[in-house]
Scaffold this motif. Structure first.
Motif, mmCIF file in Angstrom:
data_model
loop_
_atom_site.group_PDB
_atom_site.id
_atom_site.type_symbol
_atom_site.label_atom_id
_atom_site.label_comp_id
_atom_site.label_asym_id
_atom_site.label_seq_id
_atom_site.Cartn_x
_atom_site.Cartn_y
_atom_site.Cartn_z
ATOM 1 N N ALA A 222 0.833 -1.252 -0.086
ATOM 2 C CA ALA A 222 -0.038 -0.125 -0.075
ATOM 3 C C ALA A 222 0.700 1.171 -0.150
ATOM 4 O O ALA A 222 1.787 1.419 0.806
ATOM 5 N N GLN A 223 0.624 2.292 -0.830
ATOM 6 C CA GLN A 223 1.195 3.557 -0.985
ATOM 7 C C GLN A 223 0.425 4.620 -1.493
ATOM 8 O O GLN A 223 -0.533 4.441 -2.232
ATOM 9 N N VAL A 224 0.593 5.652 -0.550
ATOM 10 C CA VAL A 224 -0.294 6.696 -0.990
ATOM 11 C C VAL A 224 0.149 7.352 -2.159
ATOM 12 O O VAL A 224 1.148 7.478 -2.856
ATOM 13 N N ASP A 225 -1.096 7.766 -2.965
ATOM 14 C CA ASP A 225 -0.777 8.154 -4.367
ATOM 15 C C ASP A 225 -0.765 9.656 -4.175
ATOM 16 O O ASP A 225 -1.767 10.507 -3.930
ATOM 17 N N ILE A 226 0.458 10.223 -4.533
ATOM 18 C CA ILE A 226 0.622 11.786 -4.258
ATOM 19 C C ILE A 226 -0.265 12.649 -4.998
ATOM 20 O O ILE A 226 -0.758 13.871 -4.608
ATOM 21 N N ALA A 227 -0.767 12.091 -6.077
ATOM 22 C CA ALA A 227 -1.415 13.042 -7.007
ATOM 23 C C ALA A 227 -2.767 13.414 -6.295
ATOM 24 O O ALA A 227 -3.352 14.388 -6.595
ATOM 25 N N THR A 228 -3.343 12.652 -5.314
ATOM 26 C CA THR A 228 -4.585 12.722 -4.606
ATOM 27 C C THR A 228 -4.281 13.686 -3.665
ATOM 28 O O THR A 228 -5.217 14.359 -3.063
ATOM 29 N N VAL A 229 -3.137 13.907 -3.232
ATOM 30 C CA VAL A 229 -2.714 14.634 -2.093
ATOM 31 C C VAL A 229 -2.301 16.249 -2.455
ATOM 32 O O VAL A 229 -2.712 17.050 -2.036
ATOM 33 N N MET A 230 -1.604 16.187 -3.616
ATOM 34 C CA MET A 230 -1.195 17.465 -4.317
ATOM 35 C C MET A 230 -1.596 17.582 -5.643
ATOM 36 O O MET A 230 -0.684 17.446 -6.462
ATOM 37 N N PRO A 231 -2.945 17.579 -5.939
ATOM 38 C CA PRO A 231 -3.454 17.341 -7.216
ATOM 39 C C PRO A 231 -3.013 18.571 -8.119
ATOM 40 O O PRO A 231 -3.027 18.644 -9.441
ATOM 41 N N ASN A 232 -2.758 19.654 -7.651
ATOM 42 C CA ASN A 232 -2.142 21.006 -8.477
ATOM 43 C C ASN A 232 -0.742 20.854 -8.656
ATOM 44 O O ASN A 232 -0.298 21.953 -9.490
ATOM 45 N N TRP A 233 0.073 19.973 -8.165
ATOM 46 C CA TRP A 233 1.373 19.866 -8.466
ATOM 47 C C TRP A 233 1.740 19.614 -9.976
ATOM 48 O O TRP A 233 0.725 18.860 -10.404
ATOM 49 N N PRO A 234 2.837 20.142 -10.337
ATOM 50 C CA PRO A 234 3.203 19.639 -11.782
ATOM 51 C C PRO A 234 3.389 18.213 -12.009
ATOM 52 O O PRO A 234 3.877 17.621 -10.970
ATOM 53 N N HIS A 235 3.259 17.505 -12.960
ATOM 54 C CA HIS A 235 3.081 16.112 -13.322
ATOM 55 C C HIS A 235 4.625 15.611 -13.066
ATOM 56 O O HIS A 235 4.909 14.527 -12.603
ATOM 57 N N PHE A 236 5.770 16.464 -13.397
ATOM 58 C CA PHE A 236 7.033 15.905 -13.384
ATOM 59 C C PHE A 236 7.621 15.975 -12.038
ATOM 60 O O PHE A 236 8.377 15.126 -11.529
ATOM 61 N N VAL A 237 7.001 16.967 -11.190
ATOM 62 C CA VAL A 237 7.449 16.696 -9.686
ATOM 63 C C VAL A 237 6.735 15.680 -9.057
ATOM 64 O O VAL A 237 7.420 14.883 -8.359
ATOM 65 N N MET A 238 5.448 15.171 -9.349
ATOM 66 C CA MET A 238 5.086 14.058 -8.595
ATOM 67 C C MET A 238 5.694 12.882 -9.115
ATOM 68 O O MET A 238 5.722 12.039 -8.282
ATOM 69 N N HIS A 239 6.032 12.794 -10.275
ATOM 70 C CA HIS A 239 6.863 11.851 -10.908
ATOM 71 C C HIS A 239 8.342 11.306 -10.154
ATOM 72 O O HIS A 239 8.598 10.362 -9.998
#
Length: 324
Positions: A222-239
Motif C-alpha cells: 500500500a502506498q499513498v498516491d501523491i497525485a490525490t494529495v497534491m493534485p495541483n502539483w506539476p506532473h514531473f514533480v509528482m513523478h
C-alpha cells in the motif's frame, strides 16, 4: 494499530479475518438506519456507554461464536511494544461491524469500530474513543453520507470512501480479488475538503512465521498516491516524489478468512518503522475441548481403575503454535 500521515494524514488500525468483496453500484451513501444505530447503542459502541465513568476495555467483549484475533505492534529499532489489539467482526443484518480494543499502556486504551456494508466497498460509519483510567479523553465520529459531507467549493468525494482511520482489513477489501496481481484504490477523507488515495496491490505469496504459527501469505503493498494529495502539483514533480513515498507491506492469509498475519512499515510520516504480528486467534465463548482417554479393561490390567474421559486441551479450537 494506526498508520498516520500528517501532511498526508492517514491513520490505519490493524486488523483481520475478512473476506474481499466485489463492489457494486452504491445506492444511498449510508445504509445504516435506525435499526443499526439502535444495535450500536445497545452494544455500547455509540452513545453514553462510550464515555461513561465505568467504561473499560474489559467491558467490551466479543459475541459468543465469533473469531477473535490478537495482535502486537512493536518498534523495529528498539523492540518496544506500542500496543496490543484484540479485534473481531460482528454482523448487523448483512453488514459487518469490525471492532478493535487497543491497549496502549496500563491505564490507556482505545475502542474503535467500523461499519462495513456488504453490498459495496467503503465504510458506512466509524467511531474511535481514547480512554485513560476508564475515563474518555478524546473521541471522533464519522458517517459516510457524501451529499452531506460535501462542502461548497469542495471536490466531489468518492462513493467508496473511508474515514481517516481504517483497520488493516480495509486494504484487503479494496482489492478486486484476494489473489496475486489483485489491485485497488483505498480512499480516505482527511479534511472536510479533501481525500487521499492509496494504491493497493497484491505481489505474490510467501511462507511466513508469526507468533500465531506458520502460514501461506498473500503479500500486499500500500502506498499513498501523491497525485490525490497534491493534485495541483506539476506532473514531473509528482513523478519524482512518488517513488520515495513510504510504503506499508501487509501479509494476509491466502485462504478464508484471510487473517492479517503481519504488517511492516512506518505508521506516520517521519515515524519509526514498526511491525505488527498476529499473536493468536480463537473462537469467543468456545467450551474447552473434551479429549477422550482410551479405556483399558480392568481384566487386562489387574488392579487398575477404569480410565475416564478427561477434560483437557485448549479453549482455542484452532491448531497453532507459539501463541502467548
Amino acid at each position: 494499530m494506526v498508520l498516520t500521515m500528517l501532511s498526508v494524514v492517514i491513520l490505519v488500525s490493524f486488523p483481520m479475518g475478512v473476506r474481499a468483496e466485489i463492489a457494486q453500484v452504491p445506492g444511498t451513501e449510508s445504509s445504516a438506519g435506525g435499526v443499526t444505530d439502535a444495535w450500536l447503542v445497545t452494544r455500547g459502541l455509540i452513545g453514553h456507554g462510550m464515555v461513561g465513568d465505568q467504561s473499560g476495555a474489559d467491558l467490551m467483549t466479543p459475541a459468543s461464536g465469533v473469531e477473535v484475533s490478537e495482535t502486537r505492534q512493536t518498534v523495529d529499532q528498539t523492540g518496544e511494544v506500542l500496543m496490543q489489539v484484540k479485534l473481531w467482526n460482528e454482523m448487523v443484518g448483512d453488514d459487518a461491524v469490525h471492532i478493535e480494543i487497543a491497549t496502549l499502556s496500563s491505564t490507556q486504551f482505545e475502542v474503535s469500530f467500523w461499519l462495513f456494508p456488504n453490498h459495496r466497498r467503503g465504510c458506512t460509519m466509524y467511531q474511535w474513543t481514547l480512554y485513560d483510567h476508564r475515563r474518555a479523553l478524546q473521541s471522533a465520529f464519522w458517517r459516510n453520507d457524501a451529499p452531506a459531507l460535501r462542502l461548497a467549493g469542495a471536490a466531489d468525494l468518492p462513493h467508496d470512501l473511508y474515514p481517516d482511520a481504517v483497520p488493516w482489513m480495509a486494504f484487503l477489501r479494496v482489492l478486486d480479488a484476494p489473489r496475486e496481481n489483485g489491485e485497488g484504490m483505498l480512499y480516505q477523507q482527511i479534511t472536510p475538503y479533501s481525500y487521499v488515495g492509496q494504491d493497493v496491490y497484491a505481489k505474490g505469496t510467501e511462507q511466513i512465521t508469526v507468533p500465531a504459527g506458520q502460514f501461506s501469505a498473500l503479500k500486499v503493498i500500500a502506498q499513498v498516491d501523491i497525485a490525490t494529495v497534491m493534485p495541483n502539483w506539476p506532473h514531473f514533480v509528482m513523478h519524482v516524489v512518488q517513488p520515495v513515498v513510504p510504503k506499508n507491506t501487509l501479509y494476509f492469509q491466502t485462504v478464508p478468512p484471510y487473517r492479517l498475519l503481519k504488517q511492516k512499515g512506518a505508521t506516520f510520516v517521519g515515524g519509526p518503522e514498526v511491525t505488527t504480528e498476529l499473536i493468536r486467534f480463537y473462537i469467543a465463548g468456545a467450551p474447552p475441548t473434551i479429549v477422550p482417554v482410551p479405556i483399558i479393561p480392568p481384566a487386562l490390567v489387574p488392579g487398575a481403575p477404569v480410565a475416564a474421559a478427561t477434560l483437557g486441551g485448549s479453549p482455542i479450537p484452532v491448531k497453532r503454535t507459539g501463541h502467548l
